[in-house]
Design a protein around this motif. Structure first.
Motif, mmCIF file in Angstrom:
data_model
loop_
_atom_site.group_PDB
_atom_site.id
_atom_site.type_symbol
_atom_site.label_atom_id
_atom_site.label_comp_id
_atom_site.label_asym_id
_atom_site.label_seq_id
_atom_site.Cartn_x
_atom_site.Cartn_y
_atom_site.Cartn_z
ATOM 1 N N ASP A 180 0.682 -0.988 -0.080
ATOM 2 C CA ASP A 180 -0.096 0.122 0.055
ATOM 3 C C ASP A 180 0.855 1.350 -0.005
ATOM 4 O O ASP A 180 0.572 2.103 -0.671
ATOM 5 C CB ASP A 180 -1.076 -0.029 1.196
ATOM 6 C CG ASP A 180 -2.073 -1.154 0.965
ATOM 7 O OD1 ASP A 180 -2.173 -1.484 -0.040
ATOM 8 O OD2 ASP A 180 -2.773 -1.313 2.174
ATOM 9 N N TYR A 181 1.799 1.317 0.965
ATOM 10 C CA TYR A 181 2.685 2.309 0.959
ATOM 11 C C TYR A 181 3.802 2.483 -0.528
ATOM 12 O O TYR A 181 3.583 3.622 -1.049
ATOM 13 C CB TYR A 181 3.649 2.360 2.004
ATOM 14 C CG TYR A 181 4.975 3.500 1.990
ATOM 15 C CD1 TYR A 181 4.650 4.476 2.600
ATOM 16 C CD2 TYR A 181 6.149 3.429 1.376
ATOM 17 C CE1 TYR A 181 5.425 5.442 2.755
ATOM 18 C CE2 TYR A 181 7.022 4.461 1.498
ATOM 19 C CZ TYR A 181 6.738 5.546 2.272
ATOM 20 O OH TYR A 181 7.412 6.360 2.494
ATOM 21 N N ARG B 270 1.241 4.280 -3.150
ATOM 22 C CA ARG B 270 0.812 5.559 -3.092
ATOM 23 C C ARG B 270 1.946 6.425 -3.623
ATOM 24 O O ARG B 270 1.698 7.468 -3.985
ATOM 25 C CB ARG B 270 0.798 5.996 -1.564
ATOM 26 C CG ARG B 270 -0.377 5.297 -0.847
ATOM 27 C CD ARG B 270 -0.966 5.955 0.254
ATOM 28 N NE ARG B 270 0.301 5.765 1.308
ATOM 29 C CZ ARG B 270 0.446 5.072 2.222
ATOM 30 N NH1 ARG B 270 -0.508 4.133 2.400
ATOM 31 N NH2 ARG B 270 1.186 4.935 3.125
ATOM 32 N N HIS B 271 3.140 5.826 -3.988
ATOM 33 C CA HIS B 271 4.152 6.456 -4.398
ATOM 34 C C HIS B 271 4.741 6.201 -5.865
ATOM 35 O O HIS B 271 5.437 7.044 -6.095
ATOM 36 C CB HIS B 271 5.517 6.417 -3.555
ATOM 37 C CG HIS B 271 5.264 7.295 -2.024
ATOM 38 N ND1 HIS B 271 4.515 6.540 -1.026
ATOM 39 C CD2 HIS B 271 5.706 8.289 -1.706
ATOM 40 C CE1 HIS B 271 4.546 7.243 -0.130
ATOM 41 N NE2 HIS B 271 5.126 8.448 -0.200
ATOM 42 N N ASP C 256 3.561 3.929 -9.605
ATOM 43 C CA ASP C 256 2.468 2.987 -10.306
ATOM 44 C C ASP C 256 2.889 1.609 -10.226
ATOM 45 O O ASP C 256 3.922 1.261 -10.468
ATOM 46 C CB ASP C 256 2.562 3.480 -11.769
ATOM 47 C CG ASP C 256 1.658 4.894 -11.926
ATOM 48 O OD1 ASP C 256 0.749 5.144 -11.148
ATOM 49 O OD2 ASP C 256 1.901 5.514 -12.848
ATOM 50 N N ASP D 250 9.897 5.987 4.958
ATOM 51 C CA ASP D 250 8.405 5.355 5.437
ATOM 52 C C ASP D 250 8.467 5.817 6.736
ATOM 53 O O ASP D 250 9.180 5.134 7.695
ATOM 54 C CB ASP D 250 8.354 3.829 4.984
ATOM 55 C CG ASP D 250 7.241 3.301 5.602
ATOM 56 O OD1 ASP D 250 6.206 4.090 6.142
ATOM 57 O OD2 ASP D 250 7.007 2.005 5.392
#
Length: 330
Positions: free
Chosen positions: A108-109, A112-113, A115, A224
């Motif tokens: 998920d992380y 978000r950053h 594709d 992160d």
């Protein structure tokens, strides 16, 4: 990039216990596409690219999707452990056992950053066994071409780097390590400045400290905020070992020259010790009796090429910086 330390951060900053074959493999992907103009690394890049073209089957490869190919690409934690195990296979078994909750949080992380293909997000985040097995297979296939052929030289250079960091820590403390970490890093208390990252990036450790781990091919700073303790993977090669990959492309010539200098048995013992080994392991891998391996190790130790320490009844041998330099020299 500016990494901000507090007194608590300095007190909790430490060296990684052992280099990670998996992290080294994952972080080398970025260097494959964005290498500095070093003749040695250029030869490695061209050799690896040719090998990958010859070995790829064109199928779906989740490792190729997740590995970093741009400076802005974060790397999932399950591909960059800072606490290395002895072999890549052991680390891949640990990867396949990653809890579903951890896999999902990492995916998920990352999503978000950058594709990611929907298939990667769906199947890996659900910890589907066939997908984690496919990921491990992709890591192993890439490692076979890009890292495994250079294992001995990599191990020698990493051992030499660890000896340097340990000496800095012993004589000057954490700040001495931070001052000498890399030519493109500057320690200006209480901030570590890194060139080559986005200007204006500010990273505050918040009392968690920092793990300093050799990234081998490239520097990587995870940002992160969920990291329990952040790790800075610093580049070992390029500056300190500019010719490493040039002469490693000719491993047979290097082994012959080393054997001519030391003798075949001592050369074999020195090469096995690049990974760190007990006397029994030296003997088994070099094809010697335990008594003979011990004798050769003693000669190499007296020459300043090996260091020895005892844990219980087991005697362990590792390279000194001089031994590593000899093993990895053209």
């Amino acid at each position: 990039m500016h990494i901000h330390f507090t007194l608590d951060d300095l007190a909790r900053t430490r060296l990684a216990p052992a280099p990670s074959p998996l992290a080294m493999t994952s972080l080398s992907v970025y260097r494959l596409g964005h290498g500095p103009p070093s003749p040695g690394l250029d030869l490695w890049r061209r050799t690896v690219r040719a090998g990958l073209r010859a070995s790829t089957d064109g199928g779906y490869d989740p490792f190729a999707e997740l590995a970093p190919t741009a400076p802005s690409h974060p790397v999932p934690r399950f591909l960059r452990p800072y606490a290395g195990l002895r072999t890549l296979d052991e680390e891949l078994e640990r990867l396949r056992a990653t809890p579903r909750q951890s896999l999902r949080a990492d995916i998920d992380y990352i999503a978000r950053h950058r594709d990611l293909p929907p298939r990667t997000v769906r199947d890996l985040a659900d910890a589907r066994p066939h997908e984690t097995a496919r990921l491990a297979a992709g890591v192993r296939a890439y490692h076979r071409v890009a890292v495994a052929p250079y294992r001995e030289g990599l191990a020698a250079a990493l051992a030499a780097d660890r000896a340097v960091r340990s000496r800095q820590l012993l004589h000057g403390g954490v700040e001495s390590v931070l001052r000498g970490l890399h030519p493109r890093m500057r320690w200006r208390p209480p901030v570590l400045e890194l060139d080559g990252h986005a200007d204006g990036d500010e990273y505050r450790l918040g009392g968690r400290g920092l793990v300093l781990a050799p990234g081998a091919f490239s520097t990587y700073v995870p940002c992160d905020p969920a990291d329990e303790q952040p790790a800075l993977y610093y580049e070992v090669f390029g500056g300190a070992h500019p010719a490493l990959f040039t002469h490693l492309a000719r491993p047979d010539n290097r082994r012959t020259a080393l054997a001519a200098l030391l003798g075949h048995s001592r050369a074999a013992v020195l090469q096995v010790a690049a990974d760190g080994a007990s006397t029994n392991r030296l003997a088994a891998r070099a094809g010697l009796s335990a008594a003979s391996a011990s004798k050769h190790a003693s000669v190499l130790r007296d020459a300043g090429l090996l260091t020895t320490h005892r844990t219980g009844r087991t005697v362990h041998h590792t390279l000194t910086p001089l031994g590593a330099q000899l093993l990895s020299a053209p």
